[in-house]
Each structure stands twice: as C-alpha cells, then as structure tokens.
Design a protein around this motif. Structure first.
Motif, PDB file in Angstrom:
ATOM      1  N   SER B  43       0.721  -1.092   0.157  1.00  0.00           N
ATOM      2  CA  SER B  43      -0.024  -0.094  -0.133  1.00  0.00           C
ATOM      3  C   SER B  43       0.917   1.330   0.050  1.00  0.00           C
ATOM      4  CB  SER B  43      -0.785  -0.060   1.099  1.00  0.00           C
ATOM      5  OG  SER B  43      -1.893  -1.154   1.194  1.00  0.00           O
ATOM      6  N   LEU B  44       1.824   1.316   0.901  1.00  0.00           N
ATOM      7  CA  LEU B  44       2.901   2.543   1.025  1.00  0.00           C
ATOM      8  C   LEU B  44       3.377   2.595  -0.452  1.00  0.00           C
ATOM      9  CD1 LEU B  44       4.722   2.277   4.188  1.00  0.00           C
ATOM     10  CD2 LEU B  44       3.246   4.289   3.294  1.00  0.00           C
ATOM     11  N   ALA B  45       4.036   1.547  -1.137  1.00  0.00           N
ATOM     12  CA  ALA B  45       4.447   1.529  -2.527  1.00  0.00           C
ATOM     13  C   ALA B  45       3.815   2.216  -3.533  1.00  0.00           C
ATOM     14  CB  ALA B  45       5.231   0.322  -2.692  1.00  0.00           C
ATOM     15  N   ALA B  46       2.565   1.722  -3.097  1.00  0.00           N
ATOM     16  CA  ALA B  46       1.473   2.157  -4.158  1.00  0.00           C
ATOM     17  C   ALA B  46       1.230   3.671  -4.226  1.00  0.00           C
ATOM     18  CB  ALA B  46       0.085   1.414  -4.060  1.00  0.00           C
ATOM     19  N   GLU B  47       1.280   4.161  -3.148  1.00  0.00           N
ATOM     20  CA  GLU B  47       1.129   5.760  -2.898  1.00  0.00           C
ATOM     21  C   GLU B  47       2.340   6.461  -3.779  1.00  0.00           C
ATOM     22  OE1 GLU B  47       0.751   6.655   1.147  1.00  0.00           O
ATOM     23  OE2 GLU B  47      -0.933   5.376   1.399  1.00  0.00           O
ATOM     24  N   PRO B  52      -2.377   4.220 -11.179  1.00  0.00           N
ATOM     25  CA  PRO B  52      -3.479   3.765 -10.006  1.00  0.00           C
ATOM     26  C   PRO B  52      -3.323   2.183  -9.870  1.00  0.00           C
ATOM     27  CG  PRO B  52      -4.840   4.401 -12.077  1.00  0.00           C
ATOM     28  CD  PRO B  52      -3.185   4.662 -12.386  1.00  0.00           C
ATOM     29  N   VAL B  53      -3.067   1.748  -8.543  1.00  0.00           N
ATOM     30  CA  VAL B  53      -3.000   0.461  -8.105  1.00  0.00           C
ATOM     31  C   VAL B  53      -4.061   0.314  -7.097  1.00  0.00           C
ATOM     32  CG1 VAL B  53      -1.424  -1.015  -6.891  1.00  0.00           C
ATOM     33  CG2 VAL B  53      -0.462   0.907  -8.184  1.00  0.00           C
ATOM     34  N   GLU B 253      12.291   1.152   0.851  1.00  0.00           N
ATOM     35  CA  GLU B 253      11.618   2.112   1.716  1.00  0.00           C
ATOM     36  C   GLU B 253      10.255   1.698   2.430  1.00  0.00           C
ATOM     37  OE1 GLU B 253      13.499   4.525   3.435  1.00  0.00           O
ATOM     38  OE2 GLU B 253      15.122   3.432   2.083  1.00  0.00           O
ATOM     39  N   ALA B 254       9.348   1.405   1.707  1.00  0.00           N
ATOM     40  CA  ALA B 254       8.030   1.045   2.058  1.00  0.00           C
ATOM     41  C   ALA B 254       8.205  -0.227   2.801  1.00  0.00           C
ATOM     42  CB  ALA B 254       6.994   0.959   0.726  1.00  0.00           C
ATOM     43  N   VAL B 255       9.046  -1.119   2.384  1.00  0.00           N
ATOM     44  CA  VAL B 255       8.965  -2.221   3.156  1.00  0.00           C
ATOM     45  C   VAL B 255       9.629  -1.931   4.609  1.00  0.00           C
ATOM     46  CG1 VAL B 255      10.137  -4.552   3.364  1.00  0.00           C
ATOM     47  CG2 VAL B 255       9.239  -3.858   1.159  1.00  0.00           C
ATOM     48  N   LYS B 256      10.661  -1.231   4.745  1.00  0.00           N
ATOM     49  CA  LYS B 256      11.215  -0.891   5.692  1.00  0.00           C
ATOM     50  C   LYS B 256      10.301  -0.089   6.676  1.00  0.00           C
ATOM     51  CE  LYS B 256      16.009  -0.609   4.519  1.00  0.00           C
ATOM     52  NZ  LYS B 256      16.999   0.243   3.487  1.00  0.00           N
TER      53      LYS B 256
END
Lengths: 269, 263
Positions: B43-47, B52-53, B253-256
C-alpha cells in the motif's frame, strides 16, 4: 419474468450440482465425518451443518416470542398511524447491511457475552445466534404484523361479542386464524438466518469442530456460510477442495429451498 | 456465483485497502491481492507509484488463487507456493520476487507478560497446538485457560509457525480455540483476551499484543521467512512497472517503513 427467475434458479442449482458432483462421488460418505482437513483429503461437513442449525435454533428461540408479542402489540393495540410509522422503521431495520451487525457483534456483543459468561472470547455459536435473532426480528415482525392484520374484522368482533376478554380474543381467535401466516413468517426469517454470512462469520469463531457436549453453545463453531466465506478464496477452481466447498453451498441451497417451500405452502391464500 | 460474491464481500469487508494514486485516464489499474502481512508495504509503495494501483487483502492462499485465475496482476504471499497450488494451476508459470523478510513471533496478551510469561519452549508450543497443555499454570503462568488463536489454513503465517513447531506446515491444531483470517482480526482477538496466544509477523505487535521469545534447548529461535510478490508469465507492462517499483529504492523504503527488513 416468472420464467426468467425460474430459469435463473434452475441454472444456479444445475451449476452447483455439476461443480459438486466430482466431489460427491469422490468423497461420498466422507462428508459425514467431523474432520475438515483439506491437506489430508478430509472433508467432514457435520460441524458446519450442526453450526448452521444451532445458530438458526438460537435465533428462533429469541426472535419468535419477542417478535410475536411485539406484532400483537402493534397490530392490536396501536393506532393505524403509529402502525404505519413502525412499519417503515422496521423495514429500515431490515435494510441495514449485515456487515454492520457483524461489526457491532465483534466490537460489543461478543465482548459482553465473554464478560457475562466469564470466557476468554465471545466468538461463540451463542453470539452468532444472538446477532441473528436481532437481524431476523424485523423480517419476522413485519410479516407477522401483516399476517395479524389480514385477519378479518368479523373474527375479532364475533369473539368480543361472545364476551371474551382481550387476551382471550388474541389467544383463541386471532392467533389460530393467523396461524399459517405466522408460521410462514417464521420460516421465511429462518431462511434469512440460514443464509446469513458476514455477521456470522465475524462472531462465530471459525472452528470446524462439534461442541462437547453437543448442546454447549458456549463454544466456537462454524456454519456452512461462514466456512464458504472463509475458504472459498483459497480453493483452486476445479480442485477437490473447491468441489467440497460447492457441496456445502449445495446443502445450503437445498435447506433454504425446503424452508421456502414449506413457507410458500403455508402462506398460500 | 454465490461463491464469487462471498469472496468479494470478504475482501471488501475485512481488509480492502484501495489505493488509487494518480489518475491516468484509460489505463486499467494494477491489481494486487493476498497476504495481509505484505499488504502495508505494498500500500505504501502504491502511494508513491505514478499509476493507479488497487491493493486488496485476503490471505496468501486467496492471493495466489486470484493470480492463477487472472483476477489480479500480482499476488502478495508470505510463504512459498505449495506444490499442490502449482499443480492446480499448471497452465501458468509463476515467479516469486522477494520484497522483504520478517520474523513470525509468538505473541500473547499483555496481561500474561505481567503475570510471569517471559518466554515459551518450542515443545510447550507444540503441546498447546495439539491440545495436551491447556492451562498457563502448566508452563509457569497464571491459572488461566490457554486461549490459542490459530490462523486460516491458507495463511502464510500459519504455514511458517506450524512448520517450525510441528514439522508439518499443514498440521492440525486440536488445541485451537479460535481461527482468524487477517492479521488485524488476530490483533483484536488477542487484545480482547487476557490469556491469548497467537502468532504474528513481528511488525504487528503493539502494547496489547506482546511478542515473547521462543526457546529451543536454551537458545532463542526465530521463524524468519521471505515476503514475496508473485507474478504470472503473462504480466502486463503496468504490472511489471509496479513490480519494478516495489523492488526498487522506493519499494524498499516502503518495506522498511512497514517494519520489515528489505533485501
């Protein structure tokens, strides 16, 4: 239009049956066990069947008397204007999405039940039954009000003319005359209880096990619908697991069908 | 028909996180679904992605299934693809891309930590799962029934702890008192209880859901695993772009930021 809906029903039944058939032939009497463990090919549906019946019975035990008393009160002692107002509120209640009941169930009712019975969790067969009783009450109530309202005026008048008290008019003239309609109302709301998924799935605990002892509704369980809701997404299309789940769906359709058949028969003019 | 509906409702209810970023008209959004453990990172990476994701949850098993049937472009999984799953979808080739690692930890209600449960023996965990230990007092805790919360059969988290504790990823759990699906449902159940035991990814612990060390022969052991995103051989360019984004710097970064470690 009638034919279209009939065709749709036939199509649903046929699809379910075709999809379930391989599983039915392969699993056979294996369905009549209490163990559900797809990795070892065990597909016992008794716990789900039991859960579905148990929550239905609990819901009826609560909703039936409450609904009947309320229906008598509304249809016999209130003014027509108030009756109309109550009717629309009831219909509003019946229209609340089931997920809302489910969330209230998880957030409050299950917590109260856990506290009340001093248990670790309130996600029980009993909680699911409680939630369901609230959910089917509007359906049962509005159908019962209708059934009582359909009793001809002369039945009441004759009873009163015989010098019966009000409670005797209700118990001995009104209810026997409206009996069929009331039973039909009960069966239709039962059908709703049987098919309810979301709210039940959230509060029943999802354990594929028969309670011990059998009448211990203070244990977690599983219904046919909650099982389908939980596992359908994981079963690969066409696999034995998928077929077994479709068989659960078929059971559900057959049960609903029988209930509706009896209700229609009783409600026929 | 009825079943597709149920699955859909379930997805909407329990976890749907729909992230629509950017609004490039005309293009089909990238659809990704699966493990609730991987979901926060995706979700963070999609932002930070420029198309669109749509991110949906449902569990590793459901995610893979939706990928196999072409309902989504990518599946999030917190476990390996099972041989049976590959067999059922043998028409397609699947590739797993590791986006991060996490540790599955044993978590208990905070009340238990306050009353003396500071670590759990792996053999005791096995006995709790099979039901032969059912009271915390049997393993040095307060006199309360153990409320063991199991996860859905398709869950990646369940496969990980079952394999580590019992040696069988699909082991039965006669000792289970409740079965939950998504991680947040498990958090709620543990929070509402004062004697619960469950297993969650280490990023999902909080003040009420406390991780306790698991001990085997005097040493602490960890159930580490890969978090993966699975693609099918016919991945669309949009999906490929999002996969690259996930595996790139911003994805890491999103994963961390979600509490996991990135490769």
């Amino acid at each position: 239009m009638a034919w279209v809906s009939l065709a749709i029903i036939a199509l649903i039944g046929l699809t379910l049956f075709v999809q379930a058939w391989p599983a039915i032939t392969e699993i056979g009497v294996g369905f009549l066990s209490t163990d559900w463990h797809p990795p070892s090919g065990e597909y016992g549906l008794l716990p789900m069947l039991y859960g579905s019946v148990a929550v239905m019975v609990i819901a009826m035990i609560i909703a039936l008397p409450v609904g009947l008393l309320a229906a008598i009160n509304i249809s016999e002692t209130r003014s027509p204007r108030l009756r109309a107002g109550l009717r629309s509120i009831l219909e509003l209640l019946a229209g609340i999405p089931s997920i809302v009941y489910g969330l209230i169930g998880v957030a409050y009712v299950s917590v109260w039940v856990a506290k009340g019975f001093d248990l670790q969790s309130g996600r029980l067969i009993l909680t699911a039954g409680l939630i369901l009783s609230v959910m089917i009450l509007p359906t049962f109530l509005s159908l019962s009000v209708e059934a009582l309202g359909a009793v001809p005026r002369h039945v009441r008048e004759n009873a009163r003319a015989l010098g019966l008290y009000r409670h005797e008019v209700i118990l001995q003239a009104l209810i026997p005359t409206a009996r069929k309609g009331l039973v039909g109302a009960g069966l239709l709301s039962l059908g709703r209880a049987l098919g309810e998924t979301m709210a039940v799935m959230l509060v029943i605990g999802s354990i594929d096990r028969l309670p011990d002892p059998l009448w211990n509704v203070l244990s977690s369980g599983q219904t046919l619908t909650s099982k389908l809701g939980r596992e359908m997404g994981e079963a690969a299309y066409g696999s034995l697991h998928f077929g077994a789940l479709i068989t659960l769906g078929l059971c559900l359709v057959i049960m609903t069908f029988i209930l509706n058949l009896i209700a229609t028969w009783l409600l026929r003019a | 028909m009825a079943c597709a509906c149920l699955t859909l409702m379930r997805c909407i209810l329990l976890c749907a996180v729909i992230v629509l970023t950017g609004c490039s008209a005309g293009t089909e959004p990238v659809r990704i679904s699966g493990s609730t453990t991987v979901l926060p990172a995706t979700s963070l990476a999609a932002e930070s992605f420029d198309a669109p994701v749509i991110v949906n949850a449902g569990g590793s098993g459901a995610g893979f299934n939706q990928l196999a049937t072409g309902q989504v472009d990518l599946a999030m999984m917190s476990r390996d693809i099972k041989p049976l799953e590959r067999e059922n979808a043998s028409k397609h080739d699947f590739t797993s891309h590791v986006v991060g690692q996490d540790i599955v930890v044993a978590v208990v209600s905070s009340e238990l930590v306050d009353s003396g449960i500071s670590a759990l023996e792996v053999s005791d965990l096995g006995a709790i799962i099979d039901g032969s230990i059912s009271n915390w007092s049997q393993i040095g805790g307060p006199d309360r029934e153990i409320f063991f919360i199991d996860k859905d059969a398709g869950s990646g988290t369940r496969q990980t702890y079952m394999l580590a504790i019992t040696g069988d990823a699909d082991a039965r759990a006669p000792g289970a008192d409740l079965v939950v699906g998504p991680n947040n449902e498990e958090q709620t159940a543990i929070t509402q209880s004062d004697a619960a035991l469950g297993f969650l990814s280490n990023a999902w612990t909080n003040a009420d859901v406390v991780a306790v060390p698991v001990i085997d022969g005097g040493d602490e052991i960890f159930f580490a695993r890969d978090l993966v995103v699975v693609s099918r051989e016919d991945l669309r360019p949009e999906g490929k772009a999002f996969l690259d984004h996930l595996l790139g710097d911003e994805g890491r970064e999103a994963v961390k930021a979600s509490g996991y470690s990135a490769p």
